[in-house]
Design an enzyme around this catalytic site. Structure first.
Site, short mmCIF file in Angstrom:
data_model
loop_
_atom_site.label_atom_id
_atom_site.label_comp_id
_atom_site.label_asym_id
_atom_site.label_seq_id
_atom_site.Cartn_x
_atom_site.Cartn_y
_atom_site.Cartn_z
N LYS A 295 7.25 -1.29 -8.39
CA LYS A 295 8.45 -0.46 -8.56
C LYS A 295 9.07 -0.09 -7.23
O LYS A 295 10.27 -0.23 -7.03
CB LYS A 295 8.08 0.86 -9.25
CG LYS A 295 8.02 0.80 -10.73
CD LYS A 295 7.59 2.16 -11.27
CE LYS A 295 6.33 2.59 -10.59
NZ LYS A 295 5.58 3.67 -11.07
N ARG B 297 8.33 10.01 -16.82
CA ARG B 297 7.02 9.48 -17.18
C ARG B 297 6.58 9.89 -18.58
O ARG B 297 5.56 9.46 -19.05
CB ARG B 297 5.96 10.01 -16.22
CG ARG B 297 6.01 9.45 -14.82
CD ARG B 297 5.06 8.30 -14.64
NE ARG B 297 4.03 8.42 -13.64
CZ ARG B 297 4.14 8.18 -12.34
NH1 ARG B 297 5.31 7.90 -11.82
NH2 ARG B 297 3.11 8.24 -11.55
N ARG C 265 -4.36 -1.96 -2.70
CA ARG C 265 -3.27 -1.25 -2.00
C ARG C 265 -3.78 -0.48 -0.80
O ARG C 265 -4.83 0.15 -0.86
CB ARG C 265 -2.64 -0.23 -2.96
CG ARG C 265 -1.49 -0.78 -3.68
CD ARG C 265 -0.57 0.20 -4.28
NE ARG C 265 -1.11 1.27 -5.08
CZ ARG C 265 -0.40 1.84 -6.05
NH1 ARG C 265 0.82 1.43 -6.32
NH2 ARG C 265 -0.92 2.83 -6.74
N ARG D 159 -5.04 4.98 -0.76
CA ARG D 159 -4.49 6.21 -1.34
C ARG D 159 -5.59 6.94 -2.08
O ARG D 159 -6.40 6.32 -2.74
CB ARG D 159 -3.37 5.86 -2.33
CG ARG D 159 -2.00 5.95 -1.73
CD ARG D 159 -0.97 5.34 -2.63
NE ARG D 159 -0.98 5.89 -3.99
CZ ARG D 159 0.01 5.71 -4.87
NH1 ARG D 159 1.08 5.02 -4.52
NH2 ARG D 159 -0.06 6.21 -6.07
N ARG E 49 -4.92 6.81 -15.16
CA ARG E 49 -3.47 6.60 -15.09
C ARG E 49 -3.01 5.58 -16.14
O ARG E 49 -1.95 5.74 -16.73
CB ARG E 49 -3.06 6.13 -13.69
CG ARG E 49 -3.17 7.20 -12.64
CD ARG E 49 -2.20 6.98 -11.49
NE ARG E 49 -2.36 5.70 -10.85
CZ ARG E 49 -2.96 5.51 -9.69
NH1 ARG E 49 -3.47 6.53 -9.04
NH2 ARG E 49 -3.03 4.31 -9.17
P1 AMP Z 1 3.37 7.37 -7.99
O1 AMP Z 1 3.56 7.13 -6.54
O2 AMP Z 1 4.64 7.18 -8.78
O3 AMP Z 1 2.23 6.59 -8.55
O4 AMP Z 1 3.00 8.93 -8.18
C1 AMP Z 1 1.84 9.47 -7.63
C2 AMP Z 1 1.42 10.72 -8.39
O5 AMP Z 1 2.47 11.71 -8.31
C3 AMP Z 1 1.16 10.53 -9.87
O6 AMP Z 1 -0.13 10.05 -10.15
C4 AMP Z 1 1.39 11.95 -10.39
O7 AMP Z 1 0.27 12.78 -10.11
C5 AMP Z 1 2.56 12.43 -9.54
N1 AMP Z 1 3.85 12.09 -10.18
C6 AMP Z 1 4.79 11.22 -9.73
N2 AMP Z 1 5.84 11.15 -10.58
C7 AMP Z 1 5.54 12.00 -11.60
C8 AMP Z 1 6.22 12.38 -12.82
N3 AMP Z 1 7.41 11.86 -13.15
N4 AMP Z 1 5.61 13.28 -13.63
C9 AMP Z 1 4.42 13.81 -13.32
N5 AMP Z 1 3.73 13.49 -12.21
C10 AMP Z 1 4.27 12.60 -11.35
#
Ligand code: AMP
Length: 211
Positions: A14, A89, A123, A156, A167
């Site tokens: 993404k 999400r 990653r 990470r 997840r």
């Molecule tokens: P990502 O980089 O998109 O994988 O986001 C990393 C983490 O940020 C996720 O595992 C969530 O803990 C939090 N996060 C990111 N976007 C959201 C969202 N739209 N709703 C809730 N938590 C989020």
């Protein structure tokens, strides 16, 4: 003005695809995960609120996420449009978004769970400048060092087997209904995320009617 949302499981590319699209069409990428990671790295109050939730691979509460998205979009630094990455999400976030903003399309990057696992565990992230790497798809020139700033590459905190399994479960339970909601509005273009970066990007542009 072009306003897109990019949806896909972690590791589907993404962030990369949003950036490639944004560069050529002068769009602003708004990544909720990046905003939270920045807050954690800079030890802000918000960072302290979300650090543990993120490390466990869980979702941050909707009120907080919606506030962050609203504040970010309210900055209006996106004259030609935006690509939102990592939001919405779940169904509630999708409804909030549809009520507050018009969107032109939802890009859904489709990737099977087995491939997600293989990619995500490879990653790495530069601990100094935040540049992303992948030991399968996007290796650094020198092992363990960032090509841009030479900083050490780290995993990470939320890229562990346990956090990934959580997840994926969460993703299918909560994000699949978001896609159904957007599909009903006929916004969604589905793109196979398995080919190379360039091929995926070409397919996205083709399907969105961008030349
Ligand atoms: P990502 O980089 O998109 O994988 O986001 C990393 C983490 O940020 C996720 O595992 C969530 O803990 C939090 N996060 C990111 N976007 C959201 C969202 N739209 N709703 C809730 N938590 C989020």
């Amino acid at each position: 003005m072009r306003k897109y949302v990019i949806v896909g499981v972690q590791g589907s590319g993404k962030g990369t695809q949003a950036t490639l699209l944004a560069e050529d069409f002068d769009l602003t990428v708004i990544s909720v995960g990046d905003i939270f990671r920045w807050q954690v790295q800079h030890h802000t109050k918000l960072g302290a609120q979300v650090r543990r939730i993120m490390a466990a691979g869980e979702l941050v509460g909707d009120d907080l996420v919606e506030r962050v998205v609203r504040e970010r979009l309210d900055q209006h630094d996106w004259n030609y449009g935006f690509v939102v990455d990592g939001f919405p999400r779940n169904r509630r976030q999708a409804e909030f978004f549809l009520e507050s903003y018009d969107i032109d399309g939802v890009i859904y990057l489709d990737l099977p769970d087995d491939e997600v696992r293989r990619r995500v565990l490879a990653r790495r992230l530069c601990s100094h400048c935040g540049m992303d790497y992948n030991l399968i798809l996007d290796r650094p020139e020198q092992e363990g060092r960032c090509d841009v700033c030479g900083g050490p590459l780290v995993t990470r905190e939320d890229d562990t087997e346990e956090a990934l399994a959580a997840r994926l479960r969460d993703y299918h339970a909560k994000t699949d209904p978001v896609l159904d909601l957007f599909r009903r509005k006929e916004y969604v273009v589905t793109v196979d995320a398995r080919p190379s970066k360039a091929e995926v990007q070409r397919a996205i542009r083709e399907q969105l009617g961008l030349v």
